[in-house]
Design a protein around this motif. Sequence first.
Motif, PDB file in Angstrom:
ATOM      1  N   SER A 153      -7.808  23.691  13.918  1.00 46.41           N
ATOM      2  CA  SER A 153      -6.522  23.315  13.943  1.00 46.41           C
ATOM      3  C   SER A 153      -5.498  24.183  14.608  1.00 46.41           C
ATOM      4  N   GLY A 154      -4.351  23.910  14.939  1.00 47.93           N
ATOM      5  CA  GLY A 154      -3.329  24.824  15.179  1.00 47.93           C
ATOM      6  C   GLY A 154      -2.504  25.180  14.021  1.00 47.93           C
ATOM      7  N   ALA A 204      -8.497  28.031   9.357  1.00 44.87           N
ATOM      8  CA  ALA A 204      -8.482  28.465   8.087  1.00 44.87           C
ATOM      9  C   ALA A 204      -9.716  29.291   7.735  1.00 44.87           C
ATOM     10  N   GLU A 205      -9.631  29.994   6.658  1.00 44.78           N
ATOM     11  CA  GLU A 205     -10.444  30.956   5.846  1.00 44.78           C
ATOM     12  C   GLU A 205     -10.775  32.077   6.783  1.00 44.78           C
ATOM     13  N   ALA A 206     -10.865  31.985   8.089  1.00 51.37           N
ATOM     14  CA  ALA A 206     -11.494  33.006   8.869  1.00 51.37           C
ATOM     15  C   ALA A 206     -10.922  32.559  10.414  1.00 51.37           C
TER      16      ALA A 206
END
Length: 186
Positions: free
Chosen positions: A84-85, A74-76
């Motif tokens: 996480s996948g 997430a985010e970048a």
Amino acid sequence: MLKHIQPTLVSLAIFTVLFGGIYPLTTLAISQTAFPNQAQGSLIRDGNTIIGSKLIGQNFTQPQYLWGRLSATAEAPYNAGFSSGSNYGVNNPALLEAAHARLTALNTSTNVPVDLITASGSGLDPHISPAAAAIQVTRIAQTRGISESAVRLAIDSSTEHPTLGILGEARVNVLEVNLRLDGKLK
């Protein structure tokens, strides 16, 4: 009642000191002594500057660099705080869109190894397969204006073989290859 509370408090104090202090410090001392590089995160340095870790991928998108796996964090990309996948199924439009975008960017007519168009389970994988590295050799050599054999040498020098010859698969550390190409790693 005091005769029941006192042994409990003594046991709590002993176990707190033993397992909250002595055991962690002993484990830390052993790991720092026996495996200092791994205990510090397998960091790669340029002098005193930390460039990255052998264990966490980085987002390389410029054509002169070897590209790693897609990152689903997430985010970048390659954000270790959000490991996480994607958990996308093979028919999920978002997965298909990301895979198609990577195929377009790779601009090759050869079969593309799956690790170049999908994210790893953690989203942080620093490695790609030797086959995934091999299909990028021409692009990197042309962009850098160097021979393909120089690019292959950097890849071969950064290829890790199966542990004990049987555990795992051969894998190429993307950050190491790119540092070798930049002349920052021997």
